[in-house]
Motif scaffolding. Structure first.
Motif, PDB file in Angstrom:
ATOM      1  N   ALA A 142       0.876  -1.175   0.000  1.00 47.43           N
ATOM      2  CA  ALA A 142       0.000   0.000   0.000  1.00 47.43           C
ATOM      3  C   ALA A 142       0.912   1.223   0.000  1.00 47.43           C
ATOM      4  N   ILE A 143       1.058   1.843  -1.156  1.00 48.75           N
ATOM      5  CA  ILE A 143       2.012   2.941  -1.313  1.00 48.75           C
ATOM      6  C   ILE A 143       1.344   4.048  -2.124  1.00 48.75           C
ATOM      7  N   GLY A 144       1.429   5.289  -1.623  1.00 48.76           N
ATOM      8  CA  GLY A 144       0.605   6.340  -2.203  1.00 48.76           C
ATOM      9  C   GLY A 144      -0.864   6.001  -2.009  1.00 48.76           C
ATOM     10  N   TYR A 145      -1.163   5.407  -0.843  1.00 50.60           N
ATOM     11  CA  TYR A 145      -2.460   4.772  -0.589  1.00 50.60           C
ATOM     12  C   TYR A 145      -3.325   5.628   0.327  1.00 50.60           C
ATOM     13  N   ASP A 146      -4.627   5.623   0.032  1.00 47.49           N
ATOM     14  CA  ASP A 146      -5.608   6.336   0.852  1.00 47.49           C
ATOM     15  C   ASP A 146      -6.864   5.474   0.888  1.00 47.49           C
ATOM     16  N   GLY A 147      -7.207   4.970   2.066  1.00 44.77           N
ATOM     17  CA  GLY A 147      -8.344   4.069   2.177  1.00 44.77           C
ATOM     18  C   GLY A 147      -9.664   4.699   1.794  1.00 44.77           C
ATOM     19  N   ARG A 148      -9.844   5.987   2.093  1.00 42.07           N
ATOM     20  CA  ARG A 148     -11.082   6.660   1.686  1.00 42.07           C
ATOM     21  C   ARG A 148     -11.143   6.793   0.170  1.00 42.07           C
ATOM     22  N   GLN A 149     -10.015   7.186  -0.426  1.00 38.51           N
ATOM     23  CA  GLN A 149     -10.001   7.343  -1.871  1.00 38.51           C
ATOM     24  C   GLN A 149     -10.235   6.012  -2.572  1.00 38.51           C
ATOM     25  N   GLU A 150      -9.762   4.932  -1.984  1.00 32.82           N
ATOM     26  CA  GLU A 150      -9.994   3.606  -2.553  1.00 32.82           C
ATOM     27  C   GLU A 150     -11.485   3.308  -2.653  1.00 32.82           C
ATOM     28  N   ILE A 151     -12.239   3.665  -1.599  1.00 33.27           N
ATOM     29  CA  ILE A 151     -13.690   3.442  -1.615  1.00 33.27           C
ATOM     30  C   ILE A 151     -14.358   4.367  -2.630  1.00 33.27           C
ATOM     31  N   VAL A 152     -13.933   5.647  -2.657  1.00 34.96           N
ATOM     32  CA  VAL A 152     -14.487   6.593  -3.636  1.00 34.96           C
ATOM     33  C   VAL A 152     -14.265   6.081  -5.056  1.00 34.96           C
ATOM     34  N   ASP A 153     -13.060   5.590  -5.346  1.00 34.91           N
ATOM     35  CA  ASP A 153     -12.747   5.092  -6.688  1.00 34.91           C
ATOM     36  C   ASP A 153     -13.625   3.896  -7.041  1.00 34.91           C
ATOM     37  N   ALA A 154     -13.874   3.026  -6.073  1.00 35.65           N
ATOM     38  CA  ALA A 154     -14.713   1.861  -6.327  1.00 35.65           C
ATOM     39  C   ALA A 154     -16.148   2.277  -6.649  1.00 35.65           C
ATOM     40  N   VAL A 155     -16.690   3.206  -5.869  1.00 38.04           N
ATOM     41  CA  VAL A 155     -18.070   3.662  -6.101  1.00 38.04           C
ATOM     42  C   VAL A 155     -18.158   4.406  -7.434  1.00 38.04           C
ATOM     43  N   ARG A 156     -17.168   5.253  -7.725  1.00 37.01           N
ATOM     44  CA  ARG A 156     -17.170   5.979  -8.985  1.00 37.01           C
ATOM     45  C   ARG A 156     -17.155   5.008 -10.175  1.00 37.01           C
ATOM     46  N   GLY A 157     -16.356   3.950 -10.055  1.00 39.83           N
ATOM     47  CA  GLY A 157     -16.308   2.961 -11.128  1.00 39.83           C
ATOM     48  C   GLY A 157     -17.649   2.282 -11.343  1.00 39.83           C
ATOM     49  N   LEU A 158     -18.364   2.001 -10.269  1.00 42.50           N
ATOM     50  CA  LEU A 158     -19.687   1.387 -10.388  1.00 42.50           C
ATOM     51  C   LEU A 158     -20.676   2.344 -11.046  1.00 42.50           C
ATOM     52  N   LEU A 159     -20.632   3.619 -10.658  1.00 43.66           N
ATOM     53  CA  LEU A 159     -21.525   4.606 -11.257  1.00 43.66           C
ATOM     54  C   LEU A 159     -21.251   4.753 -12.754  1.00 43.66           C
ATOM     55  N   GLU A 160     -19.985   4.785 -13.110  1.00 44.78           N
ATOM     56  CA  GLU A 160     -19.635   4.949 -14.523  1.00 44.78           C
ATOM     57  C   GLU A 160     -20.040   3.745 -15.358  1.00 44.78           C
ATOM     58  N   SER A 161     -20.017   2.564 -14.734  1.00 45.86           N
ATOM     59  CA  SER A 161     -20.385   1.351 -15.467  1.00 45.86           C
ATOM     60  C   SER A 161     -21.879   1.076 -15.459  1.00 45.86           C
ATOM     61  N   GLY A 162     -22.605   1.817 -14.625  1.00 42.91           N
ATOM     62  CA  GLY A 162     -24.043   1.601 -14.526  1.00 42.91           C
ATOM     63  C   GLY A 162     -24.428   0.423 -13.659  1.00 42.91           C
ATOM     64  N   GLU A 163     -23.475  -0.134 -12.934  1.00 39.12           N
ATOM     65  CA  GLU A 163     -23.772  -1.271 -12.063  1.00 39.12           C
ATOM     66  C   GLU A 163     -24.484  -0.807 -10.792  1.00 39.12           C
ATOM     67  N   GLU A 164     -25.199  -1.751 -10.191  1.00 40.33           N
ATOM     68  CA  GLU A 164     -25.849  -1.465  -8.910  1.00 40.33           C
ATOM     69  C   GLU A 164     -24.781  -1.350  -7.828  1.00 40.33           C
ATOM     70  N   ILE A 165     -24.942  -0.385  -6.943  1.00 40.04           N
ATOM     71  CA  ILE A 165     -23.988  -0.185  -5.851  1.00 40.04           C
ATOM     72  C   ILE A 165     -24.412  -1.052  -4.679  1.00 40.04           C
ATOM     73  N   THR A 166     -23.691  -2.138  -4.469  1.00 40.79           N
ATOM     74  CA  THR A 166     -23.934  -3.049  -3.359  1.00 40.79           C
ATOM     75  C   THR A 166     -22.611  -3.289  -2.628  1.00 40.79           C
ATOM     76  N   GLU A 167     -22.705  -3.863  -1.447  1.00 40.78           N
ATOM     77  CA  GLU A 167     -21.492  -4.179  -0.692  1.00 40.78           C
ATOM     78  C   GLU A 167     -20.595  -5.125  -1.497  1.00 40.78           C
ATOM     79  N   GLU A 168     -21.220  -6.117  -2.124  1.00 39.89           N
ATOM     80  CA  GLU A 168     -20.440  -7.087  -2.886  1.00 39.89           C
ATOM     81  C   GLU A 168     -19.770  -6.436  -4.091  1.00 39.89           C
TER      82      GLU A 168
END
Length: 232
Positions: A142-168
């Protein structure tokens, strides 16, 4: 002799070994000051060198995945430029270079923003990732790492792909699998943004020794505590 006997006793008390251990390698500079070094950044060399030793303990105990918090995004952005440059050179030399060459066990992954690292460091880590793809155990830096940004990036990727936002769905996009145990050295009692998505289910262990002074018995104590809480 007594140290060896104590280590064997601790090992017998570890009834369950975690599959995935997260390590926050904190306290390098404070350790160097205590050792009397004029330049506290010397502690970073000792700290990075110590990674190989700790990975040896993990392999011996059958731990399959290790994630090490090497540098947060804030560390990379805010530290004095020469200090960051020296630290990144150590990452290139010891982890991307020597560790990859000497160990046949660990498959390297990187979690964090490579584009915020010096070009030479990013290049060395990418080459190390490619060179270790077929190895059996996983080491994530974990280098140049930010746990909050990691979650933001994951949610942003789901929104851009049109996928449902779920825990899984978020978990599938997070860079690092959930850890079973997180150990932080130096006596600090906080995660500092490390593995925020996966840490709620992890056991946490805070160790008072600084990372370069982190001994095998300290590691076994953490595993013993984990085992006591998690073994059936």
């Amino acid at each position: 002799m007594l140290y060896a006997l104590y280590a064997r006793l601790l090992r017998r008390q570890v009834r369950k070994v975690p599959r995935h251990v997260g390590l926050v390698m904190d306290g390098n500079r404070r350790w160097a000051r205590e050792q009397g070094f004029d330049n506290p950044s010397v502690g970073h060399r000792y700290g990075v060198e110590h990674i190989g030793t700790v990975l040896g303990w993990c392999a011996e105990l059958g731990i399959q995945e290790v994630t090490i918090y090497v540098a947060s995004a804030d560390n990379v952005r805010k530290r004095e430029s020469q200090q960051v440059a020296t630290y990144m050179e150590l990452i290139e030399e010891i982890i991307a270079g020597r560790l990859v060459a000497s160990s046949p066990l660990w498959r390297l992954r990187v979690a964090g923003r490579l584009d915020e690292l010096p070009d030479s460091t990013a290049h060395a880590l990418k080459e190390a990732v490619d060179a270790t793809r077929d190895r059996p155990r996983e080491l994530t830096l974990a280098i140049g790492y930010d746990g909050r940004q990691e979650i933001v990036d994951a949610v942003r990727g789901l929104l851009e792909s049109g996928e449902e936002i779920t825990e899984e769905a978020i978990s599938a996009r997070i860079h690092v699998p959930d850890p079973d145990l997180i150990i932080r050295t130096s006596g600090e009692r906080r995660l500092s943004g490390f593995l925020l998505w996966g840490s709620p289910r992890a056991e946490l262990h805070f160790c008072d020794v600084y990372w370069p002074g982190f001994r095998r018995v300290d590691f076994l104590r953490a595993l013993r505590a984990y085992s006591a809480r998690c073994a059936p």
